[in-house]
Design a protein around this motif. Structure first.
Motif, PDB file in Angstrom:
ATOM      1  N   SER A  24     -47.685 -30.030  58.718  1.00  0.00           N
ATOM      2  CA  SER A  24     -49.003 -30.073  59.358  1.00  0.00           C
ATOM      3  C   SER A  24     -49.542 -31.500  59.378  1.00  0.00           C
ATOM      4  O   SER A  24     -49.170 -32.335  58.551  1.00  0.00           O
ATOM      5  N   LYS A  25     -50.452 -31.746  60.310  1.00  0.00           N
ATOM      6  CA  LYS A  25     -51.087 -33.058  60.428  1.00  0.00           C
ATOM      7  C   LYS A  25     -51.806 -33.389  59.121  1.00  0.00           C
ATOM      8  O   LYS A  25     -51.775 -34.531  58.652  1.00  0.00           O
ATOM      9  N   GLU A  26     -52.450 -32.395  58.543  1.00  0.00           N
ATOM     10  CA  GLU A  26     -53.180 -32.612  57.290  1.00  0.00           C
ATOM     11  C   GLU A  26     -52.225 -33.050  56.179  1.00  0.00           C
ATOM     12  O   GLU A  26     -52.470 -34.032  55.489  1.00  0.00           O
ATOM     13  N   THR A  27     -51.123 -32.342  56.015  1.00  0.00           N
ATOM     14  CA  THR A  27     -50.140 -32.667  54.980  1.00  0.00           C
ATOM     15  C   THR A  27     -49.527 -34.049  55.223  1.00  0.00           C
ATOM     16  O   THR A  27     -49.326 -34.812  54.282  1.00  0.00           O
ATOM     17  N   ASN A  29     -50.784 -36.642  56.282  1.00  0.00           N
ATOM     18  CA  ASN A  29     -51.676 -37.765  56.002  1.00  0.00           C
ATOM     19  C   ASN A  29     -52.177 -37.821  54.568  1.00  0.00           C
ATOM     20  O   ASN A  29     -53.041 -38.637  54.248  1.00  0.00           O
ATOM     21  N   LYS A 155     -55.504 -31.859  49.653  1.00  0.00           N
ATOM     22  CA  LYS A 155     -56.034 -31.972  51.017  1.00  0.00           C
ATOM     23  C   LYS A 155     -56.291 -33.448  51.311  1.00  0.00           C
ATOM     24  O   LYS A 155     -56.640 -34.206  50.427  1.00  0.00           O
ATOM     25  N   SER A 156     -56.146 -33.813  52.588  1.00  0.00           N
ATOM     26  CA  SER A 156     -56.396 -35.219  52.955  1.00  0.00           C
ATOM     27  C   SER A 156     -57.873 -35.515  53.036  1.00  0.00           C
ATOM     28  O   SER A 156     -58.698 -34.676  53.081  1.00  0.00           O
TER      29      SER A 156
END
Length: 156
Positions: A24-27, A29, A155-156
């Motif tokens: 995922s984009k969150e992971t 970053n 979490k980012s």
């Protein structure tokens, strides 16, 4: 020799893409404690360094923006990023396109001697093999980081 190198690029890049497309984009970053970079950085770094090794970026290749050296080159880190960092999805598209360009390199090129040895490699084929090792090493880092991030619920 070139058939083997092309097969290794297809296999290595295929595994790299399969792994990073599932993140995922969150992971991508998150920078976990104890790591210098993010998964996002590793993706851009593999793209940039492979372009340097295989195509002489930035002097002999204009397929990537020159700013990638400042964002993803050796010794860089996301903490130093300014605006206009490419999204992971853009980097993934560029990785796919890069693989197609690699497969177009003439077979005889892999036997050419380098002007001077680089990182112990004396021919372009040896440098291609080194590039593959580099990519696989960063894939291992990405896999470890993903596991740590997901298990810790960071979490980012």
């Amino acid at each position: 020799m070139s058939d083997l190198i092309f097969k290794q690029f297809e296999t290595t890049r295929g595994n790299f893409l399969k792994n990073v497309e599932a993140i995922s984009k969150e992971t991508a970053n998150v920078q976990p404690e104890g790591f210098n970079n993010t998964i996002h950085w590793h993706i851009g770094h593999v793209l940039t360094v492979t372009e340097q090794f295989m195509f002489g970026f930035p002097k002999k290749s204009a397929h990537l923006p020159e700013k990638y050296i400042e964002q993803f080159g050796n010794g860089t880190k996301p903490a130093d990023w300014k605006d206009d960092v490419p999204q992971v999805s853009e980097l993934i598209s560029q990785l796919k396109e890069q693989l197609e360009r690699i497969k177009q390199i003439p077979a005889e090129r892999f036997n050419e001697k380098l002007e001077k040895p680089f990182l112990g490699q004396e021919t372009f084929g040896e440098l291609a093999g080194f590039s593959l090792m580099h990519e696989a090493m960063h894939l291992g880092q990405i896999q470890a980081m993903k596991r740590i991030i997901e298990q810790a619920g960071i979490k980012s």
